[in-house]
Enzyme design. Structure first.
Site, PDB file in Angstrom:
ATOM      1  N   ASN A 433      -2.594 137.242  35.988  1.00  0.00           N
ATOM      2  CA  ASN A 433      -1.682 136.459  36.826  1.00  0.00           C
ATOM      3  C   ASN A 433      -1.878 134.974  36.565  1.00  0.00           C
ATOM      4  O   ASN A 433      -2.972 134.533  36.182  1.00  0.00           O
ATOM      5  CB  ASN A 433      -1.910 136.757  38.311  1.00  0.00           C
ATOM      6  CG  ASN A 433      -3.239 136.273  38.829  1.00  0.00           C
ATOM      7  OD1 ASN A 433      -4.244 136.973  38.705  1.00  0.00           O
ATOM      8  ND2 ASN A 433      -3.267 135.089  39.414  1.00  0.00           N
ATOM      9  N   CYS A 434      -0.816 134.207  36.723  1.00  0.00           N
ATOM     10  CA  CYS A 434      -0.911 132.754  36.668  1.00  0.00           C
ATOM     11  C   CYS A 434      -0.802 132.267  38.116  1.00  0.00           C
ATOM     12  O   CYS A 434      -1.137 132.993  39.043  1.00  0.00           O
ATOM     13  CB  CYS A 434       0.176 132.170  35.771  1.00  0.00           C
ATOM     14  SG  CYS A 434       1.852 132.586  36.289  1.00  0.00           S
ATOM     15  N   ILE A 435      -0.292 131.077  38.318  1.00  0.00           N
ATOM     16  CA  ILE A 435      -0.243 130.534  39.676  1.00  0.00           C
ATOM     17  C   ILE A 435       0.832 131.195  40.522  1.00  0.00           C
ATOM     18  O   ILE A 435       0.711 131.292  41.737  1.00  0.00           O
ATOM     19  CB  ILE A 435      -0.030 129.007  39.614  1.00  0.00           C
ATOM     20  CG1 ILE A 435      -1.232 128.356  38.927  1.00  0.00           C
ATOM     21  CG2 ILE A 435       0.140 128.414  41.008  1.00  0.00           C
ATOM     22  CD1 ILE A 435      -1.100 126.864  38.750  1.00  0.00           C
ATOM     23  N   ARG A 437       2.962 134.098  39.075  1.00  0.00           N
ATOM     24  CA  ARG A 437       3.457 135.373  38.557  1.00  0.00           C
ATOM     25  C   ARG A 437       2.360 136.408  38.344  1.00  0.00           C
ATOM     26  O   ARG A 437       1.259 136.076  37.926  1.00  0.00           O
ATOM     27  CB  ARG A 437       4.164 135.156  37.208  1.00  0.00           C
ATOM     28  CG  ARG A 437       5.389 134.274  37.280  1.00  0.00           C
ATOM     29  CD  ARG A 437       6.091 134.227  35.919  1.00  0.00           C
ATOM     30  NE  ARG A 437       7.249 133.341  35.935  1.00  0.00           N
ATOM     31  CZ  ARG A 437       8.144 133.263  34.955  1.00  0.00           C
ATOM     32  NH1 ARG A 437       8.012 134.021  33.886  1.00  0.00           N
ATOM     33  NH2 ARG A 437       9.160 132.434  35.046  1.00  0.00           N
TER      34      ARG A 437
END
Length: 489
Positions: A433-435, A437
């Protein structure tokens, strides 16, 4: 390129530890010059300065180990700490097997070659740290689910990762045993070849010095120009109180050009990065590059700045190295001479200005202004022209996604619905995961039901590739990702 960008993101965590260390060292050197120049250390101010220098140096001097763990965990599929342990095992294996003492024991002929000895003396460098991190993460990604026979079942799964990383590191060490000194020796030969080129040669050296920073091979050239490897020793002669009349070159020419670039060029480039960062990530960019610029100005610690973008935007790093070469040539031609015993920051400039070989140190003002402007303009143009992903410009989280709100705050239920829409845990290859998504790699794209996923109350679903699904959740993505991982175990 995708690998380099992933590596660049993985380096962000360890790089974030470095700026404060550089600032501590800068303050420490100002309070206690003797830590840099030698001499007696007495009084509270000196002792405090020494304390700060040692505190900052604790991480700066061991930066390679930070990269080992940061890259190992950061490049692992699910950022598992097992990958960091495997990376550390790889680092310990390689630095032990390639240690000068051990190498000269198994290959006594190495001790007869000064270049090879220097090469293995410098083996514990950021390049080997990053390489160990990559080995650890790749071994984790590949072997984390390995199932062994019953009599070896204790070592199945994650327990075998560090073992495999160790075996791979032995093979890599065997290769480096022969390759590393050859590369190192070749660079020393290049250094010898450009010695007679005057200011242009100094510029070529500065360019190669910066270009080789990621690999640690810049030490090969440094030993040619700064120390008495081939009879030069620009640094050692400068601080010995000699002048150009005592040597066969213009003393200080291989150090002087770094001052305007590190003290003023890097702050100019940092300002360009901050101004071109996305508005919602500008504070993050300021926290990283502004503090790194302070490090560079005060004491010439440039790694927090350089490792912050060299893998995210390698083309820009090449431009950065070229600017060093150009400014070094100009600086040497104009007659500015200063030296450093640590690095080309304001602290060393202040102390070296009184030495006999120092000349026209007042030129740091016009040269610095020029460097600030040129670095700023070039960086800003390159970043916007080529849409380079410098700190604060990543694609992971635009403003719309950051403002996305989950329609359901039951994170376990959201994760369960997403998993069902993905086709079940059997269809999940990796989770990240990113910030904003949830990033999923899947095995069978036909099993994905986007309507089902959206029914969880998420903001959207993106399919960037045949086997990739990204679920836009918003800033609460970490909570959903944690629950999703639990469901997939």
């Amino acid at each position: 390129m995708k690998f380099l960008q992933k590596l660049g993101k993985a380096l962000m965590l360890p790089v974030a530890c470095l700026p404060i260390c550089g600032i501590l060292m800068g303050i420490g050197y100002l309070l206690c010059p003797a830590t840099m120049q030698g001499g007696e250390i007495t009084g509270f101010a000196n002792l405090l300065g020494l304390f700060l220098v040692k505190a900052g140096g604790a991480l700066i001097d061991n930066m390679a180990i930070l990269f080992v763990v940061g890259v190992g965990v950061g490049m692992a599929d699910d950022n598992d700490g097992t990958a960091g342990l495997a990376a550390l095992a790889s680092w310990l294996m390689m630095t032990t097997l390639l240690n000068t003492g051990f190498v000269t024991t198994i290959m006594p002929s190495v001790a007869e070659n000064q270049n090879s000895v220097i090469a293995f003396d410098k083996i514990a460098n950021p390049f080997i740290g990053i390489l160990a991190g990559v080995i650890g993460s790749m071994c984790y990604n590949k072997f984390k689910g390995t199932k062994l026979p019953d009599w070896l079942s204790f070592f199945s799964g994650k327990r075998c990762v560090a073992i495999v990383a160790g075996v791979v590191s032995i093979v890599v060490s065997a290769v480096l045993l022969f390759v590393w000194p050859l590369i190192f020796g070749a660079l020393i030969a290049i250094g010898k070849g450009i010695v007679g080129l005057g200011p242009v040669g100094a510029g070529i050296y500065a360019f190669l010095n910066r270009l080789l920073i990621p690999t640690g091979l810049h030490h090969a050239l440094n030993n040619v120009f700064w120390f008495d490897t081939i009879g030069l020793g620009d640094l050692s002669h400068f601080w010995a109180g000699e002048t150009s009349a005592d040597v066969t070159w213009s003393l200080g020419m291989y150090m002087s050009g770094f001052f305007p670039c590190m003290m003023f060029g890097i702050p100019g480039a940092a300002l360009a990065m901050i101004q071109t960062a996305k508005e919602n990530k500008r504070k993050v960019a300021i926290g990283l590059v502004a503090s790194a610029a302070v490090c560079a100005f005060v004491c010439g610690v440039t790694e927090p700045f350089e490792f912050g973008f060299m893998f995210l935007a390698p083309v820009l790093y090449l431009v950065y190295a070229l600017l060093y070469g150009i400014f070094t040539t100009i600086t040497v031609m104009l007659g500015f001479r200063a030296g450093f015993s640590f690095s080309a920051g304001a602290t060393d400039l202040l102390f070296s200005a009184s030495l006999p070989a120092a000349a026209k140190t007042w030129l740091i003002i016009p040269l610095g202004i020029a460097a600030f402007i040129v670095f700023y303009v070039v960086f800003r143009f390159a970043i916007t022209k080529w849409d380079l992903k410098t700190p604060g410009r990543e694609d992971d989280d635009d403003e719309a996604e950051k403002s996305a709100v989950l329609a359901n705050n039951d994170y376990t239920q959201v994760a369960s619905i997403i998993l069902e829409g993905i086709g079940g845990k059997a269809n999940v290859a990796s989770i990240d995961n990113c910030i904003t998504r949830l990033r999923l790699e899947i095995k069978d794209y036909t099993a994905v039901d986007e309507k089902k996923i959206k029914s969880a109350g998420v903001a959207g679903v993106v399919r960037p590739g045949k086997n990739s699904v990204q679920v836009i959740i918003g800033t609460k993505v970490q909570f959903v990702a944690d629950e999703f991982k639990k469901l997939c175990k």
